[in-house]
Design an enzyme around this catalytic site. Structure first.
Site, PDB file in Angstrom:
ATOM      1  N   MET A 139     -42.666  41.354 -65.191  1.00  0.00           N
ATOM      2  CA  MET A 139     -41.379  41.802 -64.837  1.00  0.00           C
ATOM      3  C   MET A 139     -41.579  41.352 -63.303  1.00  0.00           C
ATOM      4  SD  MET A 139     -38.881  45.150 -66.224  1.00  0.00           S
ATOM      5  CE  MET A 139     -38.335  44.593 -68.120  1.00  0.00           C
TER       6      MET A 139
ATOM      7  N   SER B 147     -37.085  50.002 -56.582  1.00  0.00           N
ATOM      8  CA  SER B 147     -36.801  48.823 -57.380  1.00  0.00           C
ATOM      9  C   SER B 147     -38.432  48.322 -57.566  1.00  0.00           C
ATOM     10  CB  SER B 147     -36.733  47.595 -56.836  1.00  0.00           C
ATOM     11  OG  SER B 147     -37.115  46.340 -57.125  1.00  0.00           O
TER      12      SER B 147
ATOM     13  N   ASP C 102     -39.549  46.018 -58.681  1.00  0.00           N
ATOM     14  CA  ASP C 102     -39.694  44.007 -57.860  1.00  0.00           C
ATOM     15  C   ASP C 102     -40.437  44.744 -57.072  1.00  0.00           C
ATOM     16  OD1 ASP C 102     -38.480  43.979 -60.423  1.00  0.00           O
ATOM     17  OD2 ASP C 102     -37.004  43.207 -59.779  1.00  0.00           O
TER      18      ASP C 102
ATOM     19  N   ASP D 194     -30.915  45.911 -54.772  1.00  0.00           N
ATOM     20  CA  ASP D 194     -30.328  45.106 -53.949  1.00  0.00           C
ATOM     21  C   ASP D 194     -28.695  44.796 -54.082  1.00  0.00           C
ATOM     22  OD1 ASP D 194     -31.010  43.144 -55.610  1.00  0.00           O
ATOM     23  OD2 ASP D 194     -30.356  41.798 -53.990  1.00  0.00           O
TER      24      ASP D 194
ATOM     25  N   ARG E 261     -61.234  36.423 -76.614  1.00  0.00           N
ATOM     26  CA  ARG E 261     -59.792  35.264 -76.651  1.00  0.00           C
ATOM     27  C   ARG E 261     -59.167  34.744 -74.788  1.00  0.00           C
ATOM     28  NH1 ARG E 261     -56.563  38.971 -81.221  1.00  0.00           N
ATOM     29  NH2 ARG E 261     -57.891  37.501 -82.636  1.00  0.00           N
TER      30      ARG E 261
ATOM     31  N   SER F  66     -27.471  47.364 -55.686  1.00  0.00           N
ATOM     32  CA  SER F  66     -26.415  48.515 -55.234  1.00  0.00           C
ATOM     33  C   SER F  66     -25.967  48.877 -54.090  1.00  0.00           C
ATOM     34  CB  SER F  66     -27.277  50.060 -56.116  1.00  0.00           C
ATOM     35  OG  SER F  66     -27.552  50.193 -56.794  1.00  0.00           O
TER      36      SER F  66
ATOM     37  N   ARG G 275     -38.062  39.737 -61.855  1.00  0.00           N
ATOM     38  CA  ARG G 275     -37.112  38.836 -61.212  1.00  0.00           C
ATOM     39  C   ARG G 275     -37.604  37.759 -60.720  1.00  0.00           C
ATOM     40  NH1 ARG G 275     -32.053  41.444 -62.820  1.00  0.00           N
ATOM     41  NH2 ARG G 275     -32.247  43.786 -62.818  1.00  0.00           N
TER      42      ARG G 275
HETATM   43  O1  F6P Z   1     -35.374  44.775 -61.371  1.00  0.00           O
HETATM   44  C1  F6P Z   1     -36.010  45.639 -62.247  1.00  0.00           C
HETATM   45  C2  F6P Z   1     -36.216  44.646 -63.348  1.00  0.00           C
HETATM   46  O2  F6P Z   1     -36.874  45.412 -64.477  1.00  0.00           O
HETATM   47  C3  F6P Z   1     -37.067  42.765 -63.424  1.00  0.00           C
HETATM   48  O3  F6P Z   1     -38.368  43.562 -63.056  1.00  0.00           O
HETATM   49  C4  F6P Z   1     -36.329  42.710 -64.997  1.00  0.00           C
HETATM   50  O4  F6P Z   1     -36.185  41.630 -65.237  1.00  0.00           O
HETATM   51  C5  F6P Z   1     -35.110  43.787 -65.589  1.00  0.00           C
HETATM   52  O5  F6P Z   1     -34.936  44.799 -64.358  1.00  0.00           O
HETATM   53  C6  F6P Z   1     -34.658  44.059 -66.470  1.00  0.00           C
HETATM   54  O6  F6P Z   1     -33.818  44.585 -66.724  1.00  0.00           O
HETATM   55  P1  F6P Z   1     -32.862  45.057 -67.288  1.00  0.00           P
HETATM   56  O7  F6P Z   1     -33.473  46.240 -67.892  1.00  0.00           O
HETATM   57  O8  F6P Z   1     -31.297  44.992 -67.458  1.00  0.00           O
HETATM   58  O9  F6P Z   1     -33.247  44.284 -69.116  1.00  0.00           O
END
Ligand code: F6P
Length: 328
Positions: free
Chosen positions: A156, A112, A114, A90, A149, A92, A158
């Site tokens: 990841m 992305s 994400d 988003d 364990r 870009s 965000r």
């Molecule tokens: O948006 C993709 C992403 O991999 C996110 O999941 C993560 O928070 C971020 O980019 C990490 O960014 P960078 O590679 O700049 O640390």
């Protein structure tokens, strides 16, 4: 994203256009020179199986400035480039690019891991990242199982819980924490009860997935280390934390992503060639396994609204917006 690059180049050539590739995203657009170069059919051979993007990507502050956007426009005009396909998240596709939209026919493709973009069922990269996560959890489960364990994995995403949620489903995790649906107060007790129950039923391991943006209902971050502390102190479980980090973003793309990138790239070219001076900038989206064109401005605004809703602790709204992507 390479599948999309390849498809845009080849579909463009197939439709009779001259196709240029811009290295390093908006940064390359501002720099011009050989960062913007004409591309032929075989220049994109052998890239579909590679992760990331062979044309590079850069976080570009210069493009946020009027001067940077002006230079970028000039670089396109000099080369008689009239149609632009932007591949990115988003950021870009964000509204600051408005200046360009007025001068160009423009279409976006969302890349992305994400899967955080409103209006499309999937973004390019999310499926590959999910595969990588599931692979890692399966590998970690070997040790967890042998040594009885508990593993806490941070993934990841965000402010998007898609990867965490789908990883938890795919790996039968005991607990998952995601930003859009923070746990109720006292969740630690519920989690401990759940983990205990699993052990009582004979499970030799516990798996907890924590999204990097996980928060509690007051908006305070919940870290993997905090979850480990709970498991160690309250349950006396031998607990380890694994932060998967950039491993999730690397490696070979899945077949799904290669096909998605190819379909989106082809549709992007068709959308560009269909566009008139009145056509609004569109994003190519996957909806119910169909390629569709959705208004870029609205989709970006909605995506950014999710972040605002989470920050304002309006979780119902965040789920509603995300729910359009990931329904029950
Ligand atoms: O948006 C993709 C992403 O991999 C996110 O999941 C993560 O928070 C971020 O980019 C990490 O960014 P960078 O590679 O700049 O640390």
């Amino acid at each position: 994203m390479n599948a999309a690059v390849r498809a845009v180049v080849r579909m463009g050539i197939h439709c009779g256009s001259d196709v240029y590739v811009i290295q390093e995203g908006y940064q390359g657009l501002i720099e011009g020179g050989d960062k913007i170069h004409r591309t032929k059919w075989f220049d994109v051979s052998g890239i579909i199986e590679l992760g990331g993007t062979v044309i590079g990507s850069a976080r570009c502050m210069g493009f946020k400035e009027r001067e940077g956007r002006r230079t970028a426009c000039l670089n396109l005009i000099k080369r008689s480039i009239t149609h632009l396909c932007v591949i990115g998240g988003d950021g870009s596709l964000t509204v600051e690019q408005k200046a360009l939209y007025k001068k160009l026919h423009i279409v976006g493709i969302v890349g992305s891991i994400d899967n955080d973009f409103c209006g499309t069922d999937m973004t390019i990269g999310a499926d590959s990242a999910l595969h990588r996560i599931v692979d890692c959890v399966d590998s970690i489960a070997t040790t967890a199982h042998s040594h009885q364990r508990t593993f806490v994995l941070e993934v990841m995403g965000r402010n998007c819980g898609y990867l965490a949620l789908c990883a938890a489903l795919s790996c039968c995790a005991d607990w998952v924490l995601i930003p859009e649906s923070p746990p109720e107060e006292g969740w630690e007790d519920q989690m401990c009860e759940r983990l205990n129950r699993a052990r009582e039923y004979g499970s030799r391991l516990n798996t907890i997935i924590v999204a990097e943006g996980a928060i509690d209902r007051n908006g305070n971050p919940i870290s993997a280390d905090y979850v480990k502390k709970i498991c160690t102190e309250r349950l006396n479980q031998d607990t380890r934390v694994t932060v998967l980090g950039h491993i999730q973003r690397g490696g070979r793309p899945s077949a799904f992503d290669r096909i998605l990138g190819t379909r989106m790239g082809c549709e992007a070219v068709l959308a560009l060639l269909d566009s008139t001076d009145e056509t609004e900038a569109a994003v190519i989206a996957l909806k119910g396994n169909q390629m569709v064109r959705i208004p870029m401005m609205e989709a970006v605004a909605e995506t950014q609204e999710v972040g605002k809703a989470i920050a304002a602790k309006n979780f119902d709204r965040a789920i509603e917006l995300r729910g359009r992507t990931f329904r029950r």
